[in-house]
Motif scaffolding. Structure first.
Motif, PDB file in Angstrom:
ATOM      1  N   THR A  74       0.860  -1.193   0.000  1.00  0.00           N
ATOM      2  CA  THR A  74       0.000   0.000   0.000  1.00  0.00           C
ATOM      3  C   THR A  74       0.889   1.234   0.000  1.00  0.00           C
ATOM      4  N   TRP A  75       0.317   2.371  -0.320  1.00  0.00           N
ATOM      5  CA  TRP A  75       1.071   3.615  -0.427  1.00  0.00           C
ATOM      6  C   TRP A  75       0.149   4.774  -0.083  1.00  0.00           C
ATOM      7  N   PRO A  76       0.699   5.915   0.232  1.00  0.00           N
ATOM      8  CA  PRO A  76      -0.145   7.061   0.568  1.00  0.00           C
ATOM      9  C   PRO A  76      -1.116   7.375  -0.571  1.00  0.00           C
ATOM     10  N   GLY A  77      -2.390   7.407  -0.235  1.00  0.00           N
ATOM     11  CA  GLY A  77      -3.412   7.700  -1.242  1.00  0.00           C
ATOM     12  C   GLY A  77      -3.954   6.473  -1.939  1.00  0.00           C
ATOM     13  N   SER A  78      -3.463   5.288  -1.578  1.00  0.00           N
ATOM     14  CA  SER A  78      -3.972   4.082  -2.244  1.00  0.00           C
ATOM     15  C   SER A  78      -5.400   3.793  -1.806  1.00  0.00           C
ATOM     16  N   ASP A  79      -6.179   3.239  -2.693  1.00  0.00           N
ATOM     17  CA  ASP A  79      -7.587   2.926  -2.448  1.00  0.00           C
ATOM     18  C   ASP A  79      -7.676   1.655  -1.611  1.00  0.00           C
ATOM     19  N   PRO A  80      -8.240   1.725  -0.396  1.00  0.00           N
ATOM     20  CA  PRO A  80      -8.327   0.513   0.436  1.00  0.00           C
ATOM     21  C   PRO A  80      -9.235  -0.559  -0.167  1.00  0.00           C
ATOM     22  N   ASN A  81     -10.104  -0.152  -1.092  1.00  0.00           N
ATOM     23  CA  ASN A  81     -10.997  -1.123  -1.713  1.00  0.00           C
ATOM     24  C   ASN A  81     -10.400  -1.759  -2.965  1.00  0.00           C
ATOM     25  N   ASP A  82      -9.234  -1.273  -3.351  1.00  0.00           N
ATOM     26  CA  ASP A  82      -8.607  -1.822  -4.547  1.00  0.00           C
ATOM     27  C   ASP A  82      -7.593  -2.887  -4.143  1.00  0.00           C
ATOM     28  N   LYS A  83      -7.252  -3.702  -5.084  1.00  0.00           N
ATOM     29  CA  LYS A  83      -6.313  -4.784  -4.819  1.00  0.00           C
ATOM     30  C   LYS A  83      -5.343  -4.850  -5.984  1.00  0.00           C
ATOM     31  N   VAL A  84      -4.061  -4.663  -5.711  1.00  0.00           N
ATOM     32  CA  VAL A  84      -3.030  -4.704  -6.742  1.00  0.00           C
ATOM     33  C   VAL A  84      -2.045  -5.808  -6.383  1.00  0.00           C
ATOM     34  N   ARG A  85      -1.817  -6.686  -7.312  1.00  0.00           N
ATOM     35  CA  ARG A  85      -0.879  -7.786  -7.071  1.00  0.00           C
ATOM     36  C   ARG A  85       0.481  -7.404  -7.639  1.00  0.00           C
ATOM     37  N   PHE A  86       1.459  -7.244  -6.742  1.00  0.00           N
ATOM     38  CA  PHE A  86       2.836  -6.955  -7.125  1.00  0.00           C
ATOM     39  C   PHE A  86       3.601  -8.267  -7.237  1.00  0.00           C
ATOM     40  N   THR A  87       4.610  -8.284  -8.078  1.00  0.00           N
ATOM     41  CA  THR A  87       5.515  -9.432  -8.167  1.00  0.00           C
ATOM     42  C   THR A  87       6.770  -9.113  -7.370  1.00  0.00           C
ATOM     43  N   PRO A  88       6.987  -9.794  -6.240  1.00  0.00           N
ATOM     44  CA  PRO A  88       8.178  -9.520  -5.428  1.00  0.00           C
ATOM     45  C   PRO A  88       9.342 -10.398  -5.862  1.00  0.00           C
TER      46      PRO A  88
END
Length: 882
Positions: free
Chosen positions: A601-615
């Motif tokens: 998550t990041w400042p201003g990110s939408d709590p209802n959204d879901k983003v899948r990052f590749t670590p």
């Protein structure tokens, strides 16, 4: 014989002799031949009078009615007064006669017969090989006894009004299914396949290893040579190995039972069962299996509901309703707190296991597509090529129609019915189809090893299976009937008077049919040529596209055994090798990285959204080793101790987060705060089937794991690999050294596309070749019909070139029409195929022009050969009256 018709008449006003049933008399009159009707009725009335006198009225009526019914000709049409056709039957003598005539005609016209047989044989051989391939594809996983009860779980994740499908599931799910849903009898997790090192004494080998629960061998029908399904994976120290593995380490399956085998040079495992080597008819491929409990001991995170790693399979009770089970499991994860506090929900769905191999792709959160698309594609190709071959036969048969016309006329004059003639020509077609089928089977037997090499299969001709011969018989019948139907109907319909007067001409409908067949043939050929061009272009595009890093001369090998602890020593020694340019490591491998996390998550990110990052965890010099480009900021450096909490992100991640000045910004990974130290230019870390995902790279130097990546100087590969192997064996003596080249591993991701491209090329060539045989037939037919016209034109001064152009232009019109009609169809089919790639080529106009030019050139060559032959005939012979 004296007739007594009055015996059935009655005088006016007085009761006469009894009469037979009127309906039977009318039936007899309606279905009897006009020439014999009166005599037959008289005989029947005499018999009725005899029955009436000797048996009485009711029995006489019954006998008369039964005789009338018996005298009907079944399935016959009502006869007109002017129809003088005779009845006939296909007797053994008649069939034998047809066979002799067909054989004589084949031997009389050897060239046409050879072309017919070869064309049909090629079409049948292609179709047969494709059928064998489809049969082999559909046979995968069909050997499991419980196939109808086996299912696979996948997940649907809902967030921000969107839904996505995920095949990997929580490791705890398998046991929860049995506890929560009574209809589920057994279940097992099944991990991803990973090469692991095993040793017994001085014998050290790497084997493809998986982990599963104790239910695995009770659910799936893998043959156990030693041990039982119940005891195979009962204890976490158990290991089940293949016959090959048992023979490699212990000499035999029997000798392996109960013996110890060392895993990863750190654990002693006991062989509890030995299974037969897994064939290519199984979608699950492994050399050995260990228990899921042993897996979770090494990977504690697998006990967390929030972590996903294995596939999950389960078996239903025989009396269970799959629809009700699917409803029950839909919200099963709700009670696990897996999604607690998260702005999204996860639902479970199930897929029949027998669909797992062919339907492995997820589209719109549903299992849709995969290898089944190639099965459908090649099913159509098989039908198309067989149709082209049959059309070729039709054209060649009608091309020789004028030579068979007098035979048809004479036969009709002496009383042959149309159905008899049609039967004869159908018999000839079936004879040719039989010869073609024999040749086709021989061709398949000859070409099957090469076909197996191309497709990566191990197919054999199943001589002993009745189904195989059923396929051959069905193929023969379908080809014979389809190819022979039009010539049989056409030739049997010729008018005998016009034939014998020498005025044989063909109406516009028959011309349109033949021309339409040629257009259809070349249309299919153009579709195959366009498909071949686009497939080759797309495969070349994905293999040569700039991935954002340099994959040439990039080698990687796993960090395992002693290399976990000795990585720093390993790196220091590798950097001293003359041919090594850079060394680093990463937790995945450069050719593929499918890991994912949703904890960013990041400042201003939408709590209802879901983003899948590749670590991905990386070491120092990672960007230099991979030849990655920095878009902003810097790489990890030992000069900055704070980089231990820093990350690198790619440009896609910056876009997703919407950060204008990302370098130095803090973001959250779960409960930890991390800082962006650099932005990498986008590069592909998965195949081009998938769009570039947001990437987050962290510094993993305390416990290096995954792969060591080494950049080798060009031209020094052999000696450098030898030096690397020597160092690894010295530091890690109990583990065999294995490595892979990034460019080769990347190319393997498109192996299916490469096979499809090669097959499309071969099939396109065969389709064109067979189509040209059909065009040759039509050219021969036209030349035969215009023999006198050609002769007149030559007498009047026409040149050979002029006559060739005259005869060729009509055929070129047909080919051009085929190109115009087939191009939109080819565009649509290939557009759908390209949808499977996130990055794809554009379908350009020149591809259709090239396909058209190829088709036109081949057509011109084919037609010109026959046209020149016709134009060179002496006009005296052409104009000679018969």
């Amino acid at each position: 014989m004296e007739r007594k018709p009055t015996s059935a008449r009655s005088g006016a006003g007085t009761p006469g002799p009894a009469r037979p049933p009127r309906w039977a008399t009318r039936l007899l009159a309606s279905w009897s031949h006009p020439d014999t009707r009166e005599e037959l009725q008289g005989d029947m009335l005499e018999m009725y009078a005899y029955w009436l006198e000797s048996l009485g009225k009711p029995p006489a009526d019954r006998k008369y009615a039964l005789a009338a019914i018996r005298l009907m000709r079944p399935f016959a049409r009502q006869k007109r007064s002017n129809d003088y056709s005779e009845t006939y039957s296909f007797s053994a003598a008649m069939i034998q006669n047809y066979f002799k005539i067909a054989l004589r005609n084949l031997l009389k016209s050897k060239t046409f017969s050879a072309i017919n047989v070869l064309g049909l044989a090629l079409g049948m051989a292609c179709s047969l090989m494709i059928m064998l391939w489809i049969r082999d594809e559909r046979a995968v996983d069909a050997f499991h006894t419980n196939n109808g009860q086996l299912y696979r779980i996948y997940m649907r994740e809902y967030f921000s009004g969107k839904v996505q499908g995920v095949i990997w599931t929580p490791g705890l799910l398998a046991e929860e299914l049995k506890k929560s849903i009574p209809e589920i009898e057994m279940s097992t997790p099944y991990s991803w396949t990973n090469p692991q090192t095993f040793s017994v004494g001085n014998k050290i080998h790497k084997q493809a290893t998986n982990w599963a629960s104790a239910d695995f061998f009770k659910m799936f029908s893998y043959k156990l040579l030693q041990g039982t399904p119940e005891g195979a994976l009962r204890d976490k120290s158990n290991i089940v190995i293949s016959r090959n593995m048992a023979e490699a380490f212990f000499g035999s399956a029997e000798a392996a039972m109960g013996k110890a085998i060392r895993y990863d040079n750190r654990k002693e495992m006991t062989v509890s069962a030995v299974f037969e080597n897994i064939g290519t008819n199984s979608s699950l491929q492994f050399d050995c299996l260990m228990t899921w409990d042993a897996y979770t001991d090494d990977n504690g995170w697998a006990r967390d509901w929030g972590s996903t790693d294995p596939l999950t399979f389960f078996k239903l009770r025989k009396d269970a309703d799959p629809a009700k089970v699917a409803t029950k499991m839909l919200h099963l994860l709700d009670k696990t707190n897996r999604d607690a506090g998260k702005p999204y929900k996860t639902q479970l769905a199930m897929q029949p296991f027998h669909e797992y191999y062919l339907n492995s792709n997820i589209k719109d959160a549903k299992m849709d597509g995969g290898r089944i698309e190639y099965v459908r594609l090649f099913s159509f190709v098989a039908v198309f090529i067989l149709l082209i071959a049959c059309i070729n036969f039709m054209n060649l048969a009608t091309a020789r129609s004028s030579r068979r016309a007098k035979e048809v006329g004479v036969r009709k004059v002496v009383g042959a019915m149309r159905s008899m003639l049609a039967g004869q020509f159908m018999g000839e077609a079936l004879l040719i189809a039989t010869l073609s089928a024999i040749l086709a089977v021989l061709l398949v037997a000859l070409l099957l090893p090469a076909f197996n090499s191309l497709t990566g299969k191990q197919m054999v001709l199943p001589w002993s299976e009745p189904m195989f011969w059923g396929i051959i018989a069905g193929l023969l019948a379908a080809t014979g009937l389809l190819a022979g139907s039009y010539p049989a109907l056409f030739l049997s319909s010729l008018n005998p008077v016009r034939i014998l007067k020498g005025a044989l001409k063909f109406d516009s409908s028959s011309v349109w049919v033949r021309q339409g067949l040629v257009v259809f043939q070349f249309g299919l050929s153009v579709i195959l040529i366009v498909g071949m061009i686009i497939i080759y272009r797309q495969v070349g595009f994905v293999q040569n596209k700039n991935l954002g890093f340099d994959r040439e001369n990039l080698v990687y090998f796993p960090i395992e055994g002693e290399l976990f602890k000795k990585y720093d020593i390993l790196k220091a020694q590798l950097t001293q090798v003359a041919g090594v340019k850079e060394v680093s490591h990463m937790t995945a491998n450069p050719a593929s990285n499918g890991n994912g996390t949703e904890g960013i998550t990041w400042p201003g990110s939408d709590p209802n959204d879901k983003v899948r990052f590749t670590p991905v965890g990386v070491g120092y010099n990672f960007t230099k080793t991979m030849n990655l480009q920095m878009a902003d900021g810097r790489d990890f450096s030992k000069d900055f101790p704070t980089d231990s909490s820093g990350v690198l992100v790619n440009e896609t991640a910056v876009k997703v987060m919407g950060l204008k000045d990302p370098v130095g910004r803090e973001i959250n990974w779960g409960r930890s705060k991390i800082r962006i130290v650099g932005v990498l230019k986008d590069f592909h870390f998965q195949s081009l089937h998938t769009a570039i995902r947001p990437l987050i790279a962290y510094l993993a130097v305390r416990e290096p794991q995954g792969s060591v990546i080494v950049r080798i100087q060009a031209g020094k590969t052999p000696e450098t690999l030898t030096a690397i192997e020597r160092i690894c064996k010295k530091l890690n003596p109990n583990v065999p050294f294995t490595y892979a080249f990034t460019d080769q591993e990347y190319a393997r991701q498109y192996q299916s596309e490469q096979v499809v491209g090669k097959l499309a090329g071969y099939f396109a060539f065969l389709a064109i070749f067979i189509s040209c045989l059909g065009l040759f037939g039509l050219a021969a037919f036209t030349a035969e019909q215009r023999t006198k016209e050609i002769g007149v034109r030559k007498v009047l001064g026409a040149s050979v070139a002029g006559i060739v152009g005259l005869l060729s232009k009509d055929f070129l019109k047909l080919v051009m029409m085929a190109i115009v009609l087939a191009s939109p169809v080819a565009w649509y089919i290939m557009k759908q195929w390209l949808q499977g790639f996130a990055y794809q080529i554009d379908i350009e106009w020149w591809m259709f022009v090239l396909a058209g030019v190829i088709a036109v050139l081949i057509a011109v060559f084919t037609v010109s050969f026959q046209s020149v032959r016709a134009a060179m005939v002496n006009p005296v012979r052409s104009l000679r009256s018969e």
